[in-house]
Motif scaffolding. Sequence first.
Motif, PDB file in Angstrom:
ATOM      1  N   PHE A 295       0.849  -1.197   0.000  1.00  0.00           N
ATOM      2  CA  PHE A 295       0.000   0.000   0.000  1.00  0.00           C
ATOM      3  C   PHE A 295       0.880   1.241   0.000  1.00  0.00           C
ATOM      4  O   PHE A 295       2.075   1.181   0.313  1.00  0.00           O
ATOM      5  CB  PHE A 295      -0.967   0.012   1.193  1.00  0.00           C
ATOM      6  N   GLY A 296       0.276   2.382  -0.386  1.00  0.00           N
ATOM      7  CA  GLY A 296       1.029   3.624  -0.489  1.00  0.00           C
ATOM      8  C   GLY A 296       1.131   4.089  -1.933  1.00  0.00           C
ATOM      9  O   GLY A 296       0.353   3.677  -2.797  1.00  0.00           O
ATOM     10  N   VAL A 297       2.121   4.957  -2.201  1.00  0.00           N
ATOM     11  CA  VAL A 297       2.329   5.524  -3.534  1.00  0.00           C
ATOM     12  C   VAL A 297       3.510   4.816  -4.196  1.00  0.00           C
ATOM     13  O   VAL A 297       4.569   4.656  -3.585  1.00  0.00           O
ATOM     14  CB  VAL A 297       2.602   7.040  -3.450  1.00  0.00           C
ATOM     15  N   PHE A 298       3.346   4.419  -5.473  1.00  0.00           N
ATOM     16  CA  PHE A 298       4.369   3.634  -6.153  1.00  0.00           C
ATOM     17  C   PHE A 298       4.801   4.304  -7.455  1.00  0.00           C
ATOM     18  O   PHE A 298       3.973   4.724  -8.265  1.00  0.00           O
ATOM     19  CB  PHE A 298       3.852   2.216  -6.419  1.00  0.00           C
ATOM     20  N   THR A 299       6.116   4.411  -7.628  1.00  0.00           N
ATOM     21  CA  THR A 299       6.717   5.049  -8.791  1.00  0.00           C
ATOM     22  C   THR A 299       6.782   4.082  -9.971  1.00  0.00           C
ATOM     23  O   THR A 299       6.399   2.912  -9.866  1.00  0.00           O
ATOM     24  CB  THR A 299       8.138   5.519  -8.459  1.00  0.00           C
ATOM     25  N   ILE A 300       7.330   4.572 -11.080  1.00  0.00           N
ATOM     26  CA  ILE A 300       7.438   3.754 -12.287  1.00  0.00           C
ATOM     27  C   ILE A 300       8.242   2.482 -12.030  1.00  0.00           C
ATOM     28  O   ILE A 300       7.810   1.377 -12.379  1.00  0.00           O
ATOM     29  CB  ILE A 300       8.077   4.578 -13.427  1.00  0.00           C
ATOM     30  N   GLU A 301       9.401   2.620 -11.419  1.00  0.00           N
ATOM     31  CA  GLU A 301      10.241   1.453 -11.163  1.00  0.00           C
ATOM     32  C   GLU A 301       9.581   0.493 -10.179  1.00  0.00           C
ATOM     33  O   GLU A 301       9.690  -0.730 -10.323  1.00  0.00           O
ATOM     34  CB  GLU A 301      11.614   1.896 -10.637  1.00  0.00           C
ATOM     35  N   GLN A 302       8.903   1.033  -9.174  1.00  0.00           N
ATOM     36  CA  GLN A 302       8.227   0.180  -8.197  1.00  0.00           C
ATOM     37  C   GLN A 302       7.056  -0.567  -8.824  1.00  0.00           C
ATOM     38  O   GLN A 302       6.741  -1.698  -8.429  1.00  0.00           O
ATOM     39  CB  GLN A 302       7.760   1.027  -7.015  1.00  0.00           C
ATOM     40  N   ILE A 303       6.406   0.039  -9.799  1.00  0.00           N
ATOM     41  CA  ILE A 303       5.329  -0.637 -10.532  1.00  0.00           C
ATOM     42  C   ILE A 303       5.886  -1.856 -11.266  1.00  0.00           C
ATOM     43  O   ILE A 303       5.319  -2.948 -11.235  1.00  0.00           O
ATOM     44  CB  ILE A 303       4.659   0.336 -11.527  1.00  0.00           C
ATOM     45  N   LYS A 304       7.034  -1.675 -11.910  1.00  0.00           N
ATOM     46  CA  LYS A 304       7.652  -2.780 -12.645  1.00  0.00           C
ATOM     47  C   LYS A 304       8.076  -3.901 -11.691  1.00  0.00           C
ATOM     48  O   LYS A 304       7.951  -5.093 -12.008  1.00  0.00           O
ATOM     49  CB  LYS A 304       8.847  -2.266 -13.436  1.00  0.00           C
ATOM     50  N   GLU A 305       8.605  -3.530 -10.532  1.00  0.00           N
ATOM     51  CA  GLU A 305       9.020  -4.538  -9.544  1.00  0.00           C
ATOM     52  C   GLU A 305       7.823  -5.336  -9.033  1.00  0.00           C
ATOM     53  O   GLU A 305       7.899  -6.563  -8.882  1.00  0.00           O
ATOM     54  CB  GLU A 305       9.735  -3.851  -8.388  1.00  0.00           C
ATOM     55  N   ALA A 306       6.711  -4.632  -8.765  1.00  0.00           N
ATOM     56  CA  ALA A 306       5.509  -5.315  -8.291  1.00  0.00           C
ATOM     57  C   ALA A 306       4.965  -6.258  -9.349  1.00  0.00           C
ATOM     58  O   ALA A 306       4.511  -7.372  -9.048  1.00  0.00           O
ATOM     59  CB  ALA A 306       4.454  -4.285  -7.889  1.00  0.00           C
ATOM     60  N   ALA A 307       5.004  -5.822 -10.617  1.00  0.00           N
ATOM     61  CA  ALA A 307       4.520  -6.656 -11.709  1.00  0.00           C
ATOM     62  C   ALA A 307       5.363  -7.923 -11.839  1.00  0.00           C
ATOM     63  O   ALA A 307       4.842  -9.017 -12.082  1.00  0.00           O
ATOM     64  CB  ALA A 307       4.537  -5.881 -13.007  1.00  0.00           C
ATOM     65  N   ALA A 308       6.664  -7.779 -11.643  1.00  0.00           N
ATOM     66  CA  ALA A 308       7.558  -8.924 -11.779  1.00  0.00           C
ATOM     67  C   ALA A 308       7.253 -10.001 -10.749  1.00  0.00           C
ATOM     68  O   ALA A 308       7.367 -11.204 -11.041  1.00  0.00           O
ATOM     69  CB  ALA A 308       9.015  -8.465 -11.644  1.00  0.00           C
ATOM     70  N   LYS A 309       6.821  -9.604  -9.560  1.00  0.00           N
ATOM     71  CA  LYS A 309       6.476 -10.577  -8.519  1.00  0.00           C
ATOM     72  C   LYS A 309       5.319 -11.470  -8.963  1.00  0.00           C
ATOM     73  O   LYS A 309       5.302 -12.672  -8.698  1.00  0.00           O
ATOM     74  CB  LYS A 309       6.091  -9.858  -7.227  1.00  0.00           C
ATOM     75  N   VAL A 310       4.348 -10.867  -9.627  1.00  0.00           N
ATOM     76  CA  VAL A 310       3.170 -11.630 -10.054  1.00  0.00           C
ATOM     77  C   VAL A 310       3.478 -12.479 -11.275  1.00  0.00           C
ATOM     78  O   VAL A 310       3.003 -13.604 -11.421  1.00  0.00           O
ATOM     79  CB  VAL A 310       1.997 -10.673 -10.338  1.00  0.00           C
ATOM     80  N   ARG A 311       4.288 -11.950 -12.186  1.00  0.00           N
ATOM     81  CA  ARG A 311       4.628 -12.680 -13.405  1.00  0.00           C
ATOM     82  C   ARG A 311       5.302 -14.011 -13.113  1.00  0.00           C
ATOM     83  O   ARG A 311       5.090 -14.995 -13.805  1.00  0.00           O
ATOM     84  CB  ARG A 311       5.544 -11.833 -14.285  1.00  0.00           C
ATOM     85  N   VAL A 312       6.135 -14.034 -12.075  1.00  0.00           N
ATOM     86  CA  VAL A 312       6.894 -15.260 -11.780  1.00  0.00           C
ATOM     87  C   VAL A 312       6.133 -16.219 -10.866  1.00  0.00           C
ATOM     88  O   VAL A 312       6.589 -17.326 -10.631  1.00  0.00           O
ATOM     89  CB  VAL A 312       8.255 -14.925 -11.121  1.00  0.00           C
TER      90      VAL A 312
END
Length: 313
Positions: A295-312
Amino acid sequence: MAPSPLLVRLPALASPLLLSPRRCLPAMAAAAASVRAAPAPTAAAPFSRLRSRCRFSASAVKEEYSSTPIDIVADVKTEKIVVLGGSGFVGSAICKAAVSKGIEVVSLSRSGRPSYSDSWVDQVNWLAGDVFYARWDEVLVGATAVVSTLGGFGNEEQMKRINGEANIVAVNAAKEYGIPKFVLISVHDYNLPSFLLTSGYFTGKRKAESEVLSKYPASGVVLRPGFIYGKRKVNGFEIPLDTVGQPLEKLLSSVENFTKPLSSLPASDLILAPPVSVDDVAYAVVNAVVDDSFFGVFTIEQIKEAAAKVRVS
């Protein structure tokens, strides 16, 4: 979200403390079969959880059955999201990603069901309606999260209304009906001077952000992507934004170490902020829905990191 217990009754063995591995597995399979009959995500969905407990004896194993039933408790965790603007470019990607992960999806948009057909489209409950006049008691029933992709351009008043007021209405409705999480797709500020951030587009987005973070201080999520690329469908035609966005993202990532010193310059991010794949935004939303610590505010790089967690996963 806390799982809801589901009680499954199975025929007992002669002694519940003396249960062989050969007998435990069929019991668990029967429990799983009973759970599948309930309205929950498919068994293959990684975000559904089935737990059962069997005990084994290290000594002699008795395998004869008796007529006395025993109880196996199966905890099933399900997610259901309401995507505002779900038939749009970003919204449809979120719906598709959520369906692929076994999440139940409802979309609310003015256009309702999209005109194109894909296998995942049939798995979404498409509702046509306006956020300002929505019957929230029907739209939000059973939801565990609301995801808003609402936003757009126009004159000052139009931008304040769709980027700000519409989202604020949705946040308050979700809070009133006890929805535990709200996810807002906002926008990167591009390091613009403050006087350029006074337009209705940015002021509307920031007001919506403030509403999310104040109403959902421990579960609200604000994603701030830059330029979002992907294959965008408009009136039956496909606009391949990825032909520009993907190479640009790779280029900017490769020279990031050289361009970092320039990031403090006003408006530098108009050129230097890397684009974001629409799929990355969608999977970051899925991560926000299933991860209560996100939760909170997420930047461009943090969005990509979060997406990578789900992809794998």
